[in-house]
Design a protein around this motif. Structure first.
Motif, PDB file in Angstrom:
ATOM      1  N   ALA A 104     -19.126 -18.846  82.852  1.00 20.25           N
ATOM      2  CA  ALA A 104     -17.738 -19.250  82.598  1.00 20.25           C
ATOM      3  C   ALA A 104     -17.028 -18.258  81.682  1.00 20.25           C
ATOM      4  CB  ALA A 104     -17.694 -20.668  82.027  1.00 20.25           C
ATOM      5  N   GLY A 155     -12.143 -20.738  81.646  1.00 25.60           N
ATOM      6  CA  GLY A 155     -11.416 -21.759  82.403  1.00 25.60           C
ATOM      7  C   GLY A 155     -10.045 -21.320  82.869  1.00 25.60           C
ATOM      8  N   LEU A 177     -14.783 -23.864  91.867  1.00 33.85           N
ATOM      9  CA  LEU A 177     -14.856 -23.330  90.508  1.00 33.85           C
ATOM     10  C   LEU A 177     -14.864 -24.544  89.590  1.00 33.85           C
ATOM     11  CD1 LEU A 177     -12.369 -20.328  90.596  1.00 33.85           C
ATOM     12  CD2 LEU A 177     -14.855 -20.312  90.848  1.00 33.85           C
TER      13      LEU A 177
HETATM   14  S1  FES Z   1     -14.463 -20.104  83.979  1.00 36.23           S
HETATM   15 FE1  FES Z   1     -13.584 -18.345  84.904  1.00 36.23          FE
HETATM   16  S2  FES Z   1     -12.884 -19.090  86.823  1.00 36.23           S
HETATM   17 FE2  FES Z   1     -13.811 -20.807  85.915  1.00 36.23          FE
END
Ligand code: FES
Length: 106
Positions: free
Chosen positions: A38, A42, A85
């Motif tokens: 990750a 996010g 994702l």
């Molecule tokens: S944490 Fe990078 S796209 Fe989901």
């Protein structure tokens, strides 16, 4: 809280109590699934939070945005109808029993 079953890259499966209102990625990180890098935190720009969800529940998950689809399709490990994702999936109370497998990097 909802129960979600998670399989890591070694093939080990563990059931977690996921917190509604957080993303699936945040829940995986909070439960020490270090296989999930990750990297972008996010922001939907890295694809290192890629997971496979069980196909039976795929259609019931929040819709995939164009940005998410673009990143997923760029991954060598993308599988239509199961890839998501995890940072783009907000956990809610309807997701009890969901099965998630962390995807290998691709
Ligand atoms: S944490 Fe990078 S796209 Fe989901």
């Amino acid at each position: 809280m909802v129960k979600i079953s998670v399989t890591d890259l070694s093939g080990a499966t563990k059931e977690i109590e996921a917190e509604s209102g957080l993303s699936l990625m945040e829940n995986l990180r909070n439960n020490d699934f270090d296989d999930l890098a990750a990297v972008c935190g996010g922001c939907c720009s890295c694809c290192t939070c890629h997971v496979y969800v069980d196909e039976a529940k795929f259609a019931a998950l929040p819709e995939i945005t164009e940005d998410e689809q673009y990143l997923l399709e760029d991954s060598e490990t993308f599988k239509e109808g199961t890839s998501r994702l995890s940072c783009q999936v907000e956990v809610d109370d309807s997701m009890g029993g969901l099965k998630v497998t962390i995807a290998p990097e691709g």
